[in-house]
Design an enzyme around this catalytic site. Structure first.
Site, mmCIF file in Angstrom:
data_model
loop_
_atom_site.group_PDB
_atom_site.id
_atom_site.type_symbol
_atom_site.label_atom_id
_atom_site.label_comp_id
_atom_site.label_asym_id
_atom_site.label_seq_id
_atom_site.Cartn_x
_atom_site.Cartn_y
_atom_site.Cartn_z
ATOM 1 N N ASP A 92 0.819 -1.202 0.000
ATOM 2 C CA ASP A 92 0.000 0.000 0.000
ATOM 3 C C ASP A 92 0.858 1.260 0.000
ATOM 4 O OD1 ASP A 92 -2.073 1.806 0.323
ATOM 5 O OD2 ASP A 92 -2.253 1.454 2.472
ATOM 6 N N ASP A 308 -2.983 7.482 -5.633
ATOM 7 C CA ASP A 308 -3.014 6.335 -4.721
ATOM 8 C C ASP A 308 -3.415 5.071 -5.454
ATOM 9 O OD1 ASP A 308 -3.006 4.830 -2.317
ATOM 10 O OD2 ASP A 308 -5.168 5.050 -2.211
#
Length: 480
Positions: A92, A308
């Protein structure tokens, strides 16, 4: 569902040191959703839980909490301990900590809907593990000084609390992590590194019951406490990484180190931000700029644009969303729009979407643009039925209504480069099923290609990434 934005208290994070590891490193990263049935609601629920865990300010108060997000699109299988056992951790770019659930954990998930077997880490079963106490340098540096009441027998603890009530807590432990070292073009060999990571002792809320549960999280945020930052401080790697996610053929690459091919144009990261914020100037649809207020994309409190890869879709302020959807659909005035699952704008279309709808370009500071084709921002849910991937930030959360969040919808099929040394980010269109070239400090250049081991080695079906860890500074001594 509404996003629940939270206040992150960032006090505990992971420290990584490399022992007896040299050369380039790889391990497989799997796509989280691929190979399982997913409703459209599941896509937004994934994003909603994720956004509720990282789109807010950071507080460094003592007694506060770390910042792993509960949901990431990609996860890696890594080996931890001696002898090593396999653990699946989320990869992540929106978080910084490495942590896994541990034996004795309260309310840690026992099953996962991802088709993987969860494993609880047991420090006592590993001959290479050691506990981290509050008086050790790692702990005092993490908390910016000695902890009140610390004794040599007290563990260094971490605690994470989210605004929706979810929480994870535990203590830090040091152990070996098994990686695959790149020894040449498309060649690897096993190697170990020593890592201090969070050992999860208690979970609550979604972290303890999620059907998408994994063993833990491996963050790639830009804070000094992240794995890449710690490795860079130790002189082991350059503070640069890249990913290439292929949503056409499957596969991809996630690399740490200097990418020499392909070449990538970049834009500056907004300074002093916890995430990968950039300056978005305007949006072009079919050659025309959208008519929106000039201050729409200004950076500020609960404003700005974030890149992201862990987010599935793309979220835009309402004024942008309305103008963009209207403009993209204007070339087909006869479309009959309908709503699917109360949140997606869909329509029937029997032609080729790339011929029937306009190309969208996001223009950023520094003359960098991001091109999104109709087959990327439109997705097919059944024969001749297509839905719009653009989403209204205001419909997700009142607090985040002015945020622009660009996720996998627009990042797929592009090599995205994060250069934290120069504080820039950039991308280029690329065949993510091919290979890239990386260079170490000795000048050696290696080809690293995407591979897909899931169909042969695990019950998970779908695309995988190759995660490349370039331990550049040690390669020359290894070769000698």
């Amino acid at each position: 569902m509404d996003l629940r934005w939270f206040f992150l208290l960032f006090l505990a994070s992971s420290f990584v040191g490399v022992e007896n590891v040299s050369g380039n490193m790889v391990f497989p990263v799997h796509h989280k959703f691929k190979g399982k049935e997913r409703s459209l609601s599941a896509l937004k629920a994934h994003d909603a839980r994720r956004h509720g865990r990282f789109l807010f300010d950071v507080d460094l108060e003592l007694g506060g909490n770390g910042q792993p997000s509960e949901t990431g699109l990609y996860f890696a299988k890594i080996g931890i301990g001696s002898p090593p056992k396999d653990y699946y951790v989320q990869v992540d770019t929106g978080s910084d900590i490495l942590w896994v659930n541990c034996v004795g954990c309260s309310r840690c998930p026992k099953k996962s809907g991802l088709g993987i077997e969860l494993t609880l880490y047991d420090p006592k079963s590993s001959s290479s593990s050691s506990l981290v106490t509050c008086d050790q340098p790692f702990c005092t540096s993490t908390y910016d000084g000695p902890l009140p009441g610390c004794r040599p027998d007290l563990l260094c603890q971490y605690n994470v609390v989210y605004g929706d009530g979810s929480a994870t807590a535990g203590y830090f432990v040091k152990d070996d992590i098994q990686l695959d070292r790149v020894t040449g073009n498309l060649q690897t060999a096993p190697a170990n590194g020593s890592v201090i990571f969070g050992c999860g002792a208690k979970q609550s809320g979604e972290l303890g019951s999620s059907s998408e549960a994994l063993d833990g999280i491996l963050g790639f945020g830009q804070a000094n406490s992240s794995m890449i930052s710690q490795l860079a401080i130790e002189g082991k790697v350059k503070k640069i990484f890249a990913h290439c996610l292929d949503n056409i053929n499957g596969g991809g690459i996630f690399a740490i180190g200097e990418v020499v091919q392909p070449k990538v144009n970049t834009t500056a990261l907004v300074p002093n931000q916890a995430h990968y914020n950039v300056v978005l100037k305007n949006i072009e649809v079919g050659g025309d700029n959208l008519s929106i207020p000039s201050d729409t994309f200004d950076n500020g409190f609960r404003k700005g644009t974030i890149i992201d890869s862990g987010t599935t879709l793309a979220y835009l302020p309402e004024v942008v969303y309305d103008a963009l959807v209207q403009k993209t659909l204007a070339q087909q005035p006869g479309l009959k729009l309908h709503t699917v699952e109360e949140q997606f704008t869909c329509f029937q279309f029997s032609g080729t979407v790339d011929d029937g709808f306009p190309i969208v370009k996001f223009h950023f500071e520094g003359n960098l643009s991001l091109t999104v084709y109709p087959h990327e921002y439109l997705f097919q849910i059944s024969d001749n039925v297509w839905c719009v991937g653009w989403q209204n930030s205001g419909m997700q959360s009142k607090d985040g209504k002015e945020m622009t969040l660009l996720g996998d919808l627009v990042l797929s099929n592009k090599l995205v480069l994060y250069d934290l040394e120069q504080q820039t980010i950039g991308w280029t269109e690329y065949n993510c099923s091919s290979s890239i070239k990386v260079k170490d400090n000795s000048g050696a250049v290696y080809s690293v290609g995407a591979n897909n081991i899931s169909s042969a080695s695990t019950v998970i079906i779908g695309r995988t990434l190759t995660f490349l860890l370039l331990l550049i500074a040690m390669l020359h001594s290894f070769l000698n």
